[in-house]
Design a protein around this motif. Structure first.
Motif, PDB file in Angstrom:
ATOM      1  N   PHE A   1       1.032  -0.986   0.191  1.00 55.88           N
ATOM      2  CA  PHE A   1      -0.097  -0.024  -0.053  1.00 55.88           C
ATOM      3  C   PHE A   1       0.856   1.377   0.097  1.00 55.88           C
ATOM      4  CE2 PHE A   1      -2.147   3.284   2.206  1.00 55.88           C
ATOM      5  CZ  PHE A   1      -3.190   3.716   1.487  1.00 55.88           C
ATOM      6  N   ARG A   2       0.464   2.143  -0.844  1.00 58.41           N
ATOM      7  CA  ARG A   2       1.621   3.308  -0.947  1.00 58.41           C
ATOM      8  C   ARG A   2       0.807   4.821  -0.554  1.00 58.41           C
ATOM      9  NH1 ARG A   2       4.702   2.387  -6.508  1.00 58.41           N
ATOM     10  NH2 ARG A   2       6.202   0.606  -5.609  1.00 58.41           N
ATOM     11  N   TRP A   3       1.437   5.429  -0.027  1.00 59.43           N
ATOM     12  CA  TRP A   3       1.246   6.850   0.036  1.00 59.43           C
ATOM     13  C   TRP A   3       2.525   7.964  -0.432  1.00 59.43           C
ATOM     14  CZ3 TRP A   3       3.709  10.985   2.713  1.00 59.43           C
ATOM     15  CH2 TRP A   3       2.882  12.186   2.556  1.00 59.43           C
ATOM     16  N   ARG A   4       2.116   8.752  -1.444  1.00 64.38           N
ATOM     17  CA  ARG A   4       3.190   9.819  -1.382  1.00 64.38           C
ATOM     18  C   ARG A   4       2.661  10.970  -1.786  1.00 64.38           C
ATOM     19  NH1 ARG A   4       2.830   5.987  -6.036  1.00 64.38           N
ATOM     20  NH2 ARG A   4       1.212   6.524  -7.378  1.00 64.38           N
ATOM     21  N   SER A   5       3.555  12.011  -1.533  1.00 69.09           N
ATOM     22  CA  SER A   5       3.114  13.746  -2.008  1.00 69.09           C
ATOM     23  C   SER A   5       3.471  14.001  -3.285  1.00 69.09           C
ATOM     24  CB  SER A   5       3.644  14.538  -0.825  1.00 69.09           C
ATOM     25  OG  SER A   5       5.009  14.461  -1.244  1.00 69.09           O
TER      26      SER A   5
ATOM     27  N   ILE B   1       5.691   6.793   1.915  1.00 69.08           N
ATOM     28  CA  ILE B   1       5.362   5.810   2.949  1.00 69.08           C
ATOM     29  C   ILE B   1       4.852   4.681   2.299  1.00 69.08           C
ATOM     30  CG2 ILE B   1       4.610   4.981   5.183  1.00 69.08           C
ATOM     31  CD1 ILE B   1       4.528   7.845   5.887  1.00 69.08           C
ATOM     32  N   TYR B   2       5.668   3.641   2.010  1.00 69.05           N
ATOM     33  CA  TYR B   2       5.131   2.293   1.454  1.00 69.05           C
ATOM     34  C   TYR B   2       5.323   1.007   2.338  1.00 69.05           C
ATOM     35  CZ  TYR B   2       5.898   4.741  -3.008  1.00 69.05           C
ATOM     36  OH  TYR B   2       5.813   5.615  -4.175  1.00 69.05           O
TER      37      TYR B   2
ATOM     38  N   TYR C   1       6.887  -5.247   5.591  1.00 71.79           N
ATOM     39  CA  TYR C   1       8.107  -4.495   5.253  1.00 71.79           C
ATOM     40  C   TYR C   1       7.488  -3.078   5.256  1.00 71.79           C
ATOM     41  CZ  TYR C   1       6.497  -4.740   0.481  1.00 71.79           C
ATOM     42  OH  TYR C   1       5.967  -4.205  -0.703  1.00 71.79           O
ATOM     43  N   ILE C   2       8.424  -2.149   5.461  1.00 72.38           N
ATOM     44  CA  ILE C   2       8.075  -0.866   5.245  1.00 72.38           C
ATOM     45  C   ILE C   2       9.202   0.094   4.781  1.00 72.38           C
ATOM     46  CG2 ILE C   2       8.816  -0.171   7.821  1.00 72.38           C
ATOM     47  CD1 ILE C   2       6.275   1.994   7.542  1.00 72.38           C
TER      48      ILE C   2
ATOM     49  N   ASN D   1      15.483   5.808   0.212  1.00 69.83           N
ATOM     50  CA  ASN D   1      14.668   5.542   1.411  1.00 69.83           C
ATOM     51  C   ASN D   1      15.040   4.554   2.493  1.00 69.83           C
ATOM     52  OD1 ASN D   1      11.716   7.120   0.167  1.00 69.83           O
ATOM     53  ND2 ASN D   1      12.957   6.210  -1.223  1.00 69.83           N
ATOM     54  N   LEU D   2      14.591   4.752   3.600  1.00 72.90           N
ATOM     55  CA  LEU D   2      14.926   3.903   4.483  1.00 72.90           C
ATOM     56  C   LEU D   2      14.158   2.260   4.382  1.00 72.90           C
ATOM     57  CD1 LEU D   2      15.351   5.853   7.635  1.00 72.90           C
ATOM     58  CD2 LEU D   2      17.221   5.000   6.217  1.00 72.90           C
TER      59      LEU D   2
END
Length: 233
Positions: A135-139, A150-151, A189-190, A198-199
């Motif tokens: 699931f993905r959120w991005r700006s 944030i994935y 995972y994240i 990205n971390l």
């Protein structure tokens, strides 16, 4: 007097027409890409640790891992800032530790290396094919590929190849095709960060071994990996 007034009115009319022509120029049309997608390819480098280790088992040296693959980005909102993604990839993980695996006719035997024993290398390596679902959120916007993200998701893995190697003063011992490794593995995972780098963190939800014991204690340890992940369109 009439001639002067007529000339004044004529100039005024020409001026009005001139103003209408200059203000009537249409602004250029900007086309908006309403179907853009993000982050199709990924590459990760991780530091691998083990959790729920049997008594006496410890890690030494640096244990590394590498992952790479392709994800199909599928936005689910109008602004395309929320999406789901799935695809496939490959992961190669090394685990340096003090659990020696020796081959026998009855199958692999497991023992802990004596702390006083000097050796050059002892590790097991796993190569898997992965199917991540996230699931993905991005700006993000269609104009810029630099954005916060944030994935998070679950990665399902199938073990293609496993090998353990011990190299010490008594010689070299290696085992391939160890059936005690779990063929199917999965974990959560994240990843989070800005722009390309990205971390990343992965936590295995099932054991790396399915039926192995050391000193009559089941080896139910799982993988916990930290690192960085790169996303590329």
């Amino acid at each position: 007097m009439r001639i002067v007034l007529s000339c004044f009115l004529l100039l005024f009319v020409f001026n009005v027409f001139s103003q209408e022509n200059t203000t009537g120029v249409e602004a250029p049309i900007v086309k908006v890409d309403s179907l853009y997608r993000e982050d199709q390819f990924y590459f990760a480098i991780t530091y691998n640790t083990l959790v729920d280790k049997p008594t006496g088992l410890s890690q030494n040296k640096f244990s590394s891992g590498f992952s790479a693959g392709f994800l199909r980005d599928m936005p689910i909102n109008k602004n395309r800032t929320i999406a789901i993604a799935s695809g496939f990839g490959f992961t190669y993980n090394n685990y340096n530790q003090n659990l020696i695996i020796s081959p026998t006719d009855a199958g692999p035997v497991y023992a802990l290396i004596d702390p006083n024993t000097k050796y050059n290398k002892n590790k097991f390596s796993l190569l898997s094919v992965d199917v991540p679902v996230e699931f993905r959120w991005r700006s993000s916007t269609y104009e810029s590929h630099k954005f916060w993200r944030i994935y998070t998701g679950i990665k399902f893995s199938y073990l293609l190849y496993g090998k353990s190697v011990y190299d010490g003063s008594t010689g070299k011992v290696s085992v391939t095709g160890n059936k005690d490794f779990s063929k199917f593995q999965y974990g959560a995972y994240i990843s989070s960060g800005y722009n390309t780098i990205n971390l990343y963190a992965y936590y295995g939800l099932n054991s790396l071994f399915k039926s192995a014991k050391v000193n009559d204690e089941s080896i139910d340890m799982r993988s916990l990996n930290f690192g960085i992940i790169f996303y590329i369109l």
